[in-house]
Scaffold this motif. Structure first.
Motif, PDB file in Angstrom:
ATOM      1  N   PRO A  21       0.813  -1.210   0.000  1.00  0.00           N
ATOM      2  CA  PRO A  21       0.000   0.000   0.000  1.00  0.00           C
ATOM      3  C   PRO A  21       0.853   1.269   0.000  1.00  0.00           C
ATOM      4  O   PRO A  21       2.092   1.223   0.039  1.00  0.00           O
ATOM      5  N   THR A  22       0.174   2.411  -0.027  1.00  0.00           N
ATOM      6  CA  THR A  22       0.822   3.667   0.318  1.00  0.00           C
ATOM      7  C   THR A  22       0.944   3.690   1.836  1.00  0.00           C
ATOM      8  O   THR A  22      -0.042   3.905   2.549  1.00  0.00           O
ATOM      9  N   HIS A  23       2.112   3.399   2.324  1.00  0.00           N
ATOM     10  CA  HIS A  23       2.353   3.354   3.765  1.00  0.00           C
ATOM     11  C   HIS A  23       3.828   3.643   3.993  1.00  0.00           C
ATOM     12  O   HIS A  23       4.685   2.819   3.659  1.00  0.00           O
ATOM     13  N   THR A  24       4.131   4.810   4.504  1.00  0.00           N
ATOM     14  CA  THR A  24       5.515   5.204   4.745  1.00  0.00           C
ATOM     15  C   THR A  24       5.676   5.692   6.169  1.00  0.00           C
ATOM     16  O   THR A  24       4.705   6.000   6.871  1.00  0.00           O
ATOM     17  N   GLU A  25       6.910   5.740   6.610  1.00  0.00           N
ATOM     18  CA  GLU A  25       7.266   6.343   7.880  1.00  0.00           C
ATOM     19  C   GLU A  25       8.290   7.426   7.614  1.00  0.00           C
ATOM     20  O   GLU A  25       8.909   7.457   6.546  1.00  0.00           O
ATOM     21  N   PHE A  35       7.860   3.040   1.824  1.00  0.00           N
ATOM     22  CA  PHE A  35       7.137   1.831   1.432  1.00  0.00           C
ATOM     23  C   PHE A  35       7.394   0.655   2.373  1.00  0.00           C
ATOM     24  O   PHE A  35       8.513   0.259   2.644  1.00  0.00           O
ATOM     25  N   PHE A  36       6.271   0.103   2.807  1.00  0.00           N
ATOM     26  CA  PHE A  36       6.257  -1.137   3.569  1.00  0.00           C
ATOM     27  C   PHE A  36       5.226  -2.058   2.934  1.00  0.00           C
ATOM     28  O   PHE A  36       4.286  -1.599   2.286  1.00  0.00           O
ATOM     29  N   ALA A  37       5.402  -3.358   3.132  1.00  0.00           N
ATOM     30  CA  ALA A  37       4.418  -4.344   2.694  1.00  0.00           C
ATOM     31  C   ALA A  37       3.807  -4.995   3.927  1.00  0.00           C
ATOM     32  O   ALA A  37       4.337  -4.889   5.038  1.00  0.00           O
ATOM     33  N   PHE A  38       2.686  -5.682   3.709  1.00  0.00           N
ATOM     34  CA  PHE A  38       2.038  -6.441   4.771  1.00  0.00           C
ATOM     35  C   PHE A  38       1.812  -7.861   4.270  1.00  0.00           C
ATOM     36  O   PHE A  38       1.229  -8.068   3.201  1.00  0.00           O
ATOM     37  N   GLU A  44       1.615  -9.123   9.010  1.00  0.00           N
ATOM     38  CA  GLU A  44       2.961  -8.762   9.452  1.00  0.00           C
ATOM     39  C   GLU A  44       3.508  -7.648   8.566  1.00  0.00           C
ATOM     40  O   GLU A  44       3.546  -7.756   7.345  1.00  0.00           O
ATOM     41  N   LYS A  45       3.963  -6.586   9.201  1.00  0.00           N
ATOM     42  CA  LYS A  45       4.536  -5.459   8.475  1.00  0.00           C
ATOM     43  C   LYS A  45       5.973  -5.777   8.087  1.00  0.00           C
ATOM     44  O   LYS A  45       6.779  -6.203   8.925  1.00  0.00           O
ATOM     45  N   VAL A  46       6.313  -5.555   6.818  1.00  0.00           N
ATOM     46  CA  VAL A  46       7.628  -5.910   6.279  1.00  0.00           C
ATOM     47  C   VAL A  46       8.233  -4.673   5.609  1.00  0.00           C
ATOM     48  O   VAL A  46       7.571  -3.976   4.848  1.00  0.00           O
ATOM     49  N   GLY A  47       9.512  -4.432   5.865  1.00  0.00           N
ATOM     50  CA  GLY A  47      10.172  -3.316   5.186  1.00  0.00           C
ATOM     51  C   GLY A  47      11.034  -2.497   6.126  1.00  0.00           C
ATOM     52  O   GLY A  47      11.289  -2.916   7.252  1.00  0.00           O
ATOM     53  N   PRO A  48      11.472  -1.323   5.657  1.00  0.00           N
ATOM     54  CA  PRO A  48      11.094  -0.660   4.409  1.00  0.00           C
ATOM     55  C   PRO A  48      11.639  -1.375   3.169  1.00  0.00           C
ATOM     56  O   PRO A  48      12.648  -2.068   3.230  1.00  0.00           O
ATOM     57  N   LEU A  49      10.930  -1.184   2.054  1.00  0.00           N
ATOM     58  CA  LEU A  49      11.253  -1.888   0.822  1.00  0.00           C
ATOM     59  C   LEU A  49      12.230  -1.126  -0.067  1.00  0.00           C
ATOM     60  O   LEU A  49      13.013  -1.739  -0.783  1.00  0.00           O
TER      61      LEU A  49
END
Length: 307
Positions: free
Chosen positions: A42-46, A51-54, A63-68
């Motif tokens: 998704p559009t999900h950043t910190e 970019f992170f994946a789930f 489970e949150k994975v990343g940053p990519l």
């Protein structure tokens, strides 16, 4: 009737039945089933991380994975002209054991067109290394946003779909073998009520093009449907399949997967929960998953949003 009952029973074990909606706060979810496991990009950043994946776990959690990908490593964004632009709306494609991560950078403004980049990795969890150049640049009434890559099951060719918002124009390309460049652009007619967020899938002898329409911050945002006998049109408009209800507003920018088997379809989308009126809304959008059903005539039944 027996086939429909069987279909409903299979769908009961779907992602939509595994827990409660929404599943997490994010937007623009691109979902894919990779080696039997659902992933959402998704559009999900910190802050400072892009970019992170789930990933759906055996424990039925995300489970949150990343940053990519780190945009600081993207050479074509180091120009002063593009500093401060944000990343959003990614998608994933797989070919030859490699993973290709496409993403939007914008927003588009005077003198600063939006762009779509592509990065390559050996795993859906990354890390992804950028190709070194923008794949597509906006301008002349076209906004380069919302990439989607589809492998045609008939020809095995990969097609790239992008565009919308400013000008609301859809463009389609055939991907080159390297997946980081185009073989050619294919002229298509933009389908009726198209705004952005195109997604393609194939089912029941039809190529189903679904896409978002309306304003992303208000209740008009919705998902519409058109079909064709080819992945590049011409399109037959079929109507709205997902729209606001009393408590869930502005559903859209979706993706569609088959899980857990190859008969049960799920639609993954973002929405504004617990909002009243027509908007505009503010705050975080959330990702939800609901069932999606095709008919033998090529229509998609109206999606019922659930909690």
């Amino acid at each position: 009737m027996l086939r429909l009952k069987t279909f409903i029973l299979l769908a009961a074990t779907s992602l939509a039945a595994q827990g409660k909606n929404p599943i997490f706060a994010a937007a623009d979810p691109h979902a894919a089933v990779i080696d039997g496991t659902p992933w959402i990009f998704p559009t999900h950043t910190e802050k400072g991380k892009n970019f992170f994946a789930f990933k759906f776990t055996p424990q039925k959690t995300w489970e949150k994975v990343g940053p990519l990908l780190d945009l600081k490593d993207v050479s074509w964004l180091k120009n002063e002209r593009y500093r401060g632009l944000g990343p959003w709306a990614p998608c994933i494609a797989i070919k030859g054991g490699k993973y290709y991560f496409y993403y939007s950078v914008g927003p588009q403004s005077e003198g600063r067109p939006s762009r779509i980049g592509v990065a390559v990795g050996d795993s859906p969890a990354g890390p992804f290394k950028d190709s070194g150049k923008a794949l597509l640049t906006g301008g002349n009434g076209f906004e380069a946003i919302d990439p989607m890559v589809f492998e045609d099951p008939a020809s095995k060719k990969f097609y790239f779909y992008a565009g919308g918002s400013a000008g609301a124009k859809l463009r389609v390309f055939e991907m080159a073998d390297d997946m980081v460049s185009f073989r050619k652009e294919i002229e298509v007619k933009t389908p009726e009520n198209f705004t952005e967020g195109a997604f393609m899938h194939y089912e029941g002898k039809f190529y189903h093009l679904t896409y978002s329409h309306g304003g992303w911050q208000d209740a008009s945002y919705s998902v519409h449907h058109a079909t064709s006998e080819s992945p590049t049109g011409p399109w037959k408009y079929r109507g709205v399949i997902l729209k606001s209800d009393a408590t869930h507003k502005g559903p859209g920018h979706h993706s569609i997967i088959q899980y857990p088997d190859k008969k049960s379809y799920q639609i993954i989308y973002h929405r504004w929960d617990n909002r009243e009126g027509d908007g505009p809304y503010s705050g975080s959008r959330v990702v939800a998953i609901d069932r999606l059903f095709h008919t033998t005539s090529g229509d998609i039944k109206t999606v019922i949003m659930t909690d």
